[in-house]
Design a protein around this motif. Structure first.
Motif, PDB file in Angstrom:
ATOM      1  N   UNK A  63       0.814  -1.208   0.000  1.00  0.00           N
ATOM      2  CA  UNK A  63       0.000   0.000   0.000  1.00  0.00           C
ATOM      3  C   UNK A  63       0.852   1.264   0.000  1.00  0.00           C
ATOM      4  N   UNK A  64       2.163   1.103  -0.085  1.00  0.00           N
ATOM      5  CA  UNK A  64       3.046   2.267  -0.168  1.00  0.00           C
ATOM      6  C   UNK A  64       4.238   1.964  -1.052  1.00  0.00           C
ATOM      7  N   UNK A  65       4.763   3.013  -1.646  1.00  0.00           N
ATOM      8  CA  UNK A  65       5.911   2.888  -2.547  1.00  0.00           C
ATOM      9  C   UNK A  65       6.701   4.196  -2.461  1.00  0.00           C
ATOM     10  N   UNK A  66       7.913   4.122  -1.908  1.00  0.00           N
ATOM     11  CA  UNK A  66       8.725   5.321  -1.689  1.00  0.00           C
ATOM     12  C   UNK A  66       9.993   5.291  -2.523  1.00  0.00           C
ATOM     13  N   UNK A  67      10.379   6.484  -2.978  1.00  0.00           N
ATOM     14  CA  UNK A  67      11.600   6.649  -3.761  1.00  0.00           C
ATOM     15  C   UNK A  67      12.498   7.692  -3.103  1.00  0.00           C
ATOM     16  N   UNK A  68      13.796   7.490  -3.252  1.00  0.00           N
ATOM     17  CA  UNK A  68      14.781   8.494  -2.867  1.00  0.00           C
ATOM     18  C   UNK A  68      15.030   9.373  -4.078  1.00  0.00           C
ATOM     19  N   UNK A  69      15.169  10.658  -3.841  1.00  0.00           N
ATOM     20  CA  UNK A  69      15.544  11.597  -4.893  1.00  0.00           C
ATOM     21  C   UNK A  69      17.033  11.847  -4.694  1.00  0.00           C
ATOM     22  N   UNK A  70      17.842  11.443  -5.664  1.00  0.00           N
ATOM     23  CA  UNK A  70      19.292  11.552  -5.521  1.00  0.00           C
ATOM     24  C   UNK A  70      19.890  12.336  -6.681  1.00  0.00           C
TER      25      UNK A  70
END
Length: 137
Positions: A63-70
Motif C-alpha cells: 500500500x506504499x511505494x517510496x523513492x529516494x531523490x538523488x
C-alpha cells in the motif's frame, strides 16, 4: 518503464541507508510538520527505522511505494512516494519532502512529474491526492 531521472537527479527505491539522512532532516520540527502532519516530536534514527522499515519476516507492504531523490553523485536530496495505494479504487496519496538547502530549484515539481508517470502508467492508478498545510510554501 519510463526513465525515472532528470538531468539533475533521479528517483531510486528508498533504501535503509537513506534513513540516517532522513533522521537528520526530521530533527527540524517545522520541516517535519510540513511533511508528516501526525508527527508530534522530532524523529531520531531508531524512530525513523521503526516507522520506515518493515518488521523482519513480514510480507512487504504493497500500500506504499517510496523513492529516494538523488543527485548525479548519489547524494540524497529528498524523498517522494505513494501512500494508501488502493488497487480496488485505483488511487493513492502522493507525498514529497525536499531537503531544505535544495528547495526552490525545481526538484520537487520534476520529482512529482516522474512519480505521477510511475503511478498512472506503471501501476495503473486513476487518481492521486495530495495534502499540504496552508503554511507550507
Amino acid at each position: 518503464m519510463p526513465d525515472r531521472q532528470s538531468a539533475e537527479f533521479q528517483l531510486r527505491p528508498l533504501e535503509s541507508e537513506d534513513l540516517a539522512t532522513m533522521a537528520g532532516w526530521f530533527q527540524n520540527v517545522s520541516d517535519l510538520a510540513c511533511f508528516d502532519r501526525a508527527a508530534r516530536s522530532p524523529l531520531n534514527l531508531p524512530a525513523i527505522e521503526q516507522a520506515w522499515s518493515p518488521p523482519a519476516g513480514t510480507v512487504p507492504n504493497t500500500s506504499k511505494c517510496w523513492f529516494s531523490i538523488v543527485t548525479k553523485t548519489n547524494a540524497l536530496c529528498g524523498i517522494a512516494g505513494l501512500e494508501n495505494i488502493s488497487m480496488v479504487n485505483r488511487d493513492a496519496i502522493i507525498a514529497l519532502f525536499i531537503e531544505q538547502s535544495r528547495r526552490r530549484q525545481g526538484i520537487g515539481i520534476r520529482s512529482l512529474a516522474l512519480l505521477l508517470d510511475f503511478a498512472f502508467r506503471q501501476i495503473g492508478l486513476n487518481r492521486i491526492t495530495s495534502y499540504y498545510r496552508a503554511d507550507n510554501t
